[in-house]
Enzyme design. Sequence first.
Site, short mmCIF file in Angstrom:
data_model
loop_
_atom_site.label_atom_id
_atom_site.label_comp_id
_atom_site.label_asym_id
_atom_site.label_seq_id
_atom_site.Cartn_x
_atom_site.Cartn_y
_atom_site.Cartn_z
N ASP A 7 1.07 -1.02 0.07
CA ASP A 7 0.62 0.02 -0.35
C ASP A 7 1.22 1.19 0.16
O ASP A 7 1.76 1.50 -0.06
CB ASP A 7 -1.38 -0.02 1.01
CG ASP A 7 -0.58 -0.14 2.54
OD1 ASP A 7 1.09 0.15 2.88
OD2 ASP A 7 -0.97 -0.03 3.30
N CYS A 64 3.06 -2.74 4.21
CA CYS A 64 2.38 -1.97 4.24
C CYS A 64 2.77 -1.06 5.64
O CYS A 64 4.08 -1.27 5.16
CB CYS A 64 0.76 -2.41 4.75
SG CYS A 64 0.82 -3.06 6.42
N GLY A 65 2.84 -0.41 6.01
CA GLY A 65 2.99 0.83 7.00
C GLY A 65 3.85 0.34 8.53
O GLY A 65 4.94 0.23 8.42
N THR A 66 2.57 -0.54 8.80
CA THR A 66 3.62 -2.06 9.97
C THR A 66 3.56 -3.17 8.95
O THR A 66 4.89 -3.86 10.20
CB THR A 66 2.28 -1.83 11.27
OG1 THR A 66 1.23 -2.39 10.43
CG2 THR A 66 2.61 -0.85 11.86
N GLY A 67 2.93 -3.72 8.15
CA GLY A 67 3.55 -4.66 8.17
C GLY A 67 2.08 -5.72 8.18
O GLY A 67 1.88 -6.75 7.91
N ILE A 68 1.31 -5.20 9.02
CA ILE A 68 0.45 -6.50 10.07
C ILE A 68 -1.18 -5.97 9.54
O ILE A 68 -1.21 -7.30 9.20
CB ILE A 68 0.08 -5.24 11.72
CG1 ILE A 68 1.03 -5.05 12.57
CG2 ILE A 68 -0.91 -5.99 12.10
CD1 ILE A 68 1.34 -4.37 13.82
N HIS A 97 10.48 -23.07 9.63
CA HIS A 97 9.31 -23.66 10.54
C HIS A 97 7.84 -23.78 10.54
O HIS A 97 7.08 -24.56 10.08
CB HIS A 97 9.19 -22.61 11.91
CG HIS A 97 10.88 -23.34 12.86
ND1 HIS A 97 11.18 -23.38 14.08
CD2 HIS A 97 11.78 -24.39 12.79
CE1 HIS A 97 11.98 -24.03 14.92
NE2 HIS A 97 12.85 -24.19 13.31
N ARG A 131 8.62 -32.03 12.08
CA ARG A 131 7.45 -31.68 13.32
C ARG A 131 6.93 -30.77 12.84
O ARG A 131 5.33 -30.60 13.10
CB ARG A 131 8.35 -31.84 14.64
CG ARG A 131 9.43 -31.09 14.78
CD ARG A 131 9.58 -30.72 16.15
NE ARG A 131 10.61 -29.74 16.38
CZ ARG A 131 11.40 -28.85 15.87
NH1 ARG A 131 12.02 -29.89 15.14
NH2 ARG A 131 12.40 -28.20 16.41
C1 RB5 Z 1 -1.65 3.37 6.08
O1 RB5 Z 1 -1.99 4.03 6.60
C2 RB5 Z 1 -1.51 2.32 7.20
O2 RB5 Z 1 -3.10 2.38 8.59
C3 RB5 Z 1 -1.31 0.74 6.48
O3 RB5 Z 1 0.40 1.23 5.65
C4 RB5 Z 1 -0.96 0.07 7.75
O4 RB5 Z 1 0.04 -0.06 8.49
C5 RB5 Z 1 -1.95 -1.17 7.97
O5 RB5 Z 1 -1.88 -2.06 9.42
#
Ligand code: RB5
Length: 153
Positions: A7, A64-68, A97, A131
């Site tokens: 993104d 993305c910004g955090t990858g989360i 793993h 495993r």
């Molecule tokens: C976009 O502003 C930001 O929310 C997105 O890149 C990401 O960090 C979401 O997890």
Amino acid sequence: MIAIGSDHGGYVLKQAVLEYLDENKIAYKDFGCFDENAVDYPDIAMKVAEEVAKGNFSRGILICGTGIGISIAANKIPGIRAALCNDTFSAKYSRQHNDANILTLGGRVIGPGLAVDIVDIWLREEFTGGRHKTRLDKIAQIEKHYWKCGGEK
Ligand code: RB5
């Protein structure tokens, strides 16, 4: 062949990863975004994850910004094991793993030097099976149980 996408929060870091892939002659397809205008990360996650789940690409990279957020979205697609790795240790073991088939990175968390090291390790490491295969089979069972509509492998 690698499917890659980001993104707007991951766009700049993606450019560094693309440079690494070009330099190392690693084939890829970029599923966007193509500038820093805001897009919704689930849309990019779905494009890349579907291609990997269908077997059209061996692995994927999502940023993305955090990858989360992009990792949460990608993991909704059956057959996807997306791993957020903002360090090299996680990158190594997500392959050994977890047989992670998508790597996610936080474009606002790490810099290009570390990101390229992470990608390099992640692309080289292989699943060790044994495993760990038993555990992945259990994850597949969870998918089967909750996502009865299934998904293409
Ligand atoms: C976009 O502003 C930001 O929310 C997105 O890149 C990401 O960090 C979401 O997890």
